[in-house]
Write a protein that holds these residues in place. Structure first.
Motif, short mmCIF file in Angstrom:
data_model
loop_
_atom_site.label_atom_id
_atom_site.label_comp_id
_atom_site.label_asym_id
_atom_site.label_seq_id
_atom_site.Cartn_x
_atom_site.Cartn_y
_atom_site.Cartn_z
N GLN A 216 0.84 -1.19 0.00
CA GLN A 216 0.00 0.00 0.00
C GLN A 216 0.88 1.24 0.00
O GLN A 216 1.90 1.29 0.69
N GLU A 217 0.47 2.23 -0.79
CA GLU A 217 1.19 3.50 -0.86
C GLU A 217 0.38 4.56 -0.12
O GLU A 217 -0.83 4.68 -0.34
N TRP A 218 1.05 5.32 0.75
CA TRP A 218 0.37 6.26 1.64
C TRP A 218 0.97 7.65 1.53
O TRP A 218 2.12 7.81 1.14
N VAL A 219 0.17 8.65 1.91
CA VAL A 219 0.66 10.01 2.09
C VAL A 219 0.15 10.53 3.42
O VAL A 219 -0.87 10.07 3.93
N ARG A 220 0.88 11.49 3.96
CA ARG A 220 0.42 12.17 5.18
C ARG A 220 -0.53 13.30 4.79
O ARG A 220 -0.35 13.93 3.75
N GLN A 221 -1.51 13.57 5.63
CA GLN A 221 -2.42 14.67 5.36
C GLN A 221 -2.86 15.29 6.66
O GLN A 221 -2.63 14.76 7.74
N GLU B 221 0.08 19.26 10.16
CA GLU B 221 1.34 18.65 10.57
C GLU B 221 1.44 17.18 10.17
O GLU B 221 2.20 16.42 10.75
N GLY B 222 0.66 16.77 9.16
CA GLY B 222 0.75 15.40 8.67
C GLY B 222 0.37 14.35 9.68
O GLY B 222 0.96 13.27 9.72
N ARG B 223 -0.62 14.64 10.51
CA ARG B 223 -0.96 13.72 11.59
C ARG B 223 -1.72 12.49 11.10
O ARG B 223 -1.71 11.46 11.76
N ASN B 224 -2.39 12.60 9.98
CA ASN B 224 -3.22 11.50 9.50
C ASN B 224 -2.60 10.86 8.25
O ASN B 224 -1.85 11.49 7.52
N TRP B 225 -2.97 9.61 8.03
CA TRP B 225 -2.49 8.87 6.86
C TRP B 225 -3.65 8.66 5.89
O TRP B 225 -4.77 8.38 6.29
N ARG B 226 -3.34 8.80 4.59
CA ARG B 226 -4.34 8.53 3.55
C ARG B 226 -3.73 7.58 2.53
O ARG B 226 -2.67 7.83 1.98
N LYS B 227 -4.44 6.49 2.28
CA LYS B 227 -3.96 5.49 1.31
C LYS B 227 -4.32 5.95 -0.10
O LYS B 227 -5.46 6.30 -0.37
N ILE B 228 -3.33 5.93 -1.00
CA ILE B 228 -3.59 6.37 -2.37
C ILE B 228 -3.53 5.22 -3.37
O ILE B 228 -3.99 5.37 -4.50
#
Length: 383
Positions: free
Chosen positions: A333-338, A341-348
């Motif tokens: 799985q590839e993820w980005v912070r969102q 302060e980038g506290r959450n993760w979102r899977k792209i």
């Protein structure tokens, strides 16, 4: 209102940190409260590139003007450390000055997600924009722009039909990009299938309906569109192992775009017709998440990670059991912070590959025979 330079800087910056305004709005708010001579001196030149630099410039100018006033007037030597930043004293006919207090942030706020927003080519995406703390009609209008270093292109508007720049009208007419109102005070810019060429800075703007221009009337967010470069290449595990041996699960996972993105790898097993069961996940934050049925085994050292780098991810199941028999799957799985302060993760992006089936042969146990009972002759009478 008179504030010493230090008090002014600290109080303004403290209050500014509580607002959801962008830097241009805070800059305008700061300039609004300066005295005429300082404001005129600042506006006669190019504005500093940041709010902090602007505050420091105003303080330096105030000290300079204070020294000049003392130099022209008789009296003791000037004391630069006691210089002040002066806010205008207004008569009843003048507009109300900036007030440093609880009402400091009471003005329009336009918000978009914290960027950069990273998405993969071909996906349907949207960028949301909200406005709050405004005056005027409840139903607000919005405009979207595409911002370049040397120009700004008009994209779409909720109230002006011919708003779009001629260079983007075909893009809009094709339906590949459009807007959708989410309520009176929210809108989203929608992409049917986002492309790498759609990368850029997008600006959401709201025309003023306020009695006083104050706050931020637009917000920018960067969109980064990356190609689908995620690859998963598992190694076929040994198809048959004996009970007590190890099951080696090796998976190579790579991606071409590494900036702002992170990887996680999950090993799972499918037993017969049962749903896929998670064994262990590593990442995206270098942490380990163990499946519910494998927690004790991991604690006992029965699951070992092998992470030599270079995109190689390995998991070793020690002391194989008959229950380890099944089909194994590797999922990347590839993820980005969102978020702030980038506290959450979102899977792209996510890709799975079958690794293969493993049969676990139970160890044969020797059959236990009952011990022969020998007769006891010790108490037999003599003949």
């Amino acid at each position: 209102m008179l504030l010493t330079d230090m008090v002014f800087a600290v109080e303004f910056r403290t209050l500014a940190a509580t607002c959801e305004w962008n830097e241009p709005a805070l800059t305008a708010r700061f300039l609004e409260g300066l005295t005429g001579e300082i404001k005129e001196e600042i506006l006669a030149h190019n504005l500093p590139s940041s709010l902090d630099q602007l505050v420091e410039l105003a303080i330096r100018l105030d000290k300079r003007f204070e020294l000049r006033r003392h130099a022209r007037a008789p009296g003791p030597e000037p004391q630069p450390q006691s210089s002040t930043v002066t806010f205008p004293v207004l008569t009843s006919s003048e507009p109300e000055p900036m007030q440093l207090g609880v009402s400091f942030c009471e003005a329009r706020v336009v918000k978009v997600p914290v960027g950069p927003l990273v998405h993969v080519e071909g996906q349907a995406i949207s960028i949301r924009c909200d406005v709050s703390d405004y005056e005027g009609p409840r139903d607000q209008d919005f405009e979207w722009y595409l911002v370049f270093a040397d120009k700004t292109l008009q994209l779409t508007s909720t109230f002006e039909v011919n708003f779009a720049d001629p260079s983007v009208r075909d893009w809009l007419n094709s339906g590949d990009i459009s807007y959708h109102k989410l309520g009176d005070a929210a809108v989203e810019l929608k992409f049917k299938k986002v492309r790498a060429t759609d990368s850029g800075v997008y600006r959401c703007s709201t025309p003023s309906t306020d009695s006083v221009i104050r706050g931020n009337y637009h917000a920018d967010v960067e969109l980064k569109v990356i190609r689908d470069s995620l690859k998963v290449a598992p190694a076929i595990p040994k198809s048959a192992v004996n009970e007590g041996e190890s099951v080696d699960l090796q998976c190579t996972t790579t991606r071409g775009f590494t900036e702002h993105t992170f990887l996680s790898v999950t090993w799972s097993i499918r037993k017969g017709s049962s749903p896929l069961e998670e064994i262990l996940t590593f990442g995206p934050d270098d942490k380990i998440k163990v499946g519910d049925n494998y927690t004790q085994r991991y604690t006992d050292g029965g699951l070992l990670l092998d992470l030599p780098g270079g995109g190689f991810y390995g998991l070793v199941l020690r002391n194989a059991k008959p229950s380890d028999q099944g089909g194994y799957v590797c999922t990347a799985q590839e993820w980005v912070r969102q978020g702030e302060e980038g506290r959450n993760w979102r899977k792209i992006l996510e890709k799975s590959k079958e690794m293969g089936k493993v049969v676990v042969t139970p160890t044969e146990k020797e059959e236990e025979h009952p011990k022969a009972i020998m007769p006891d002759y010790t108490n037999q009478p003599d003949h």
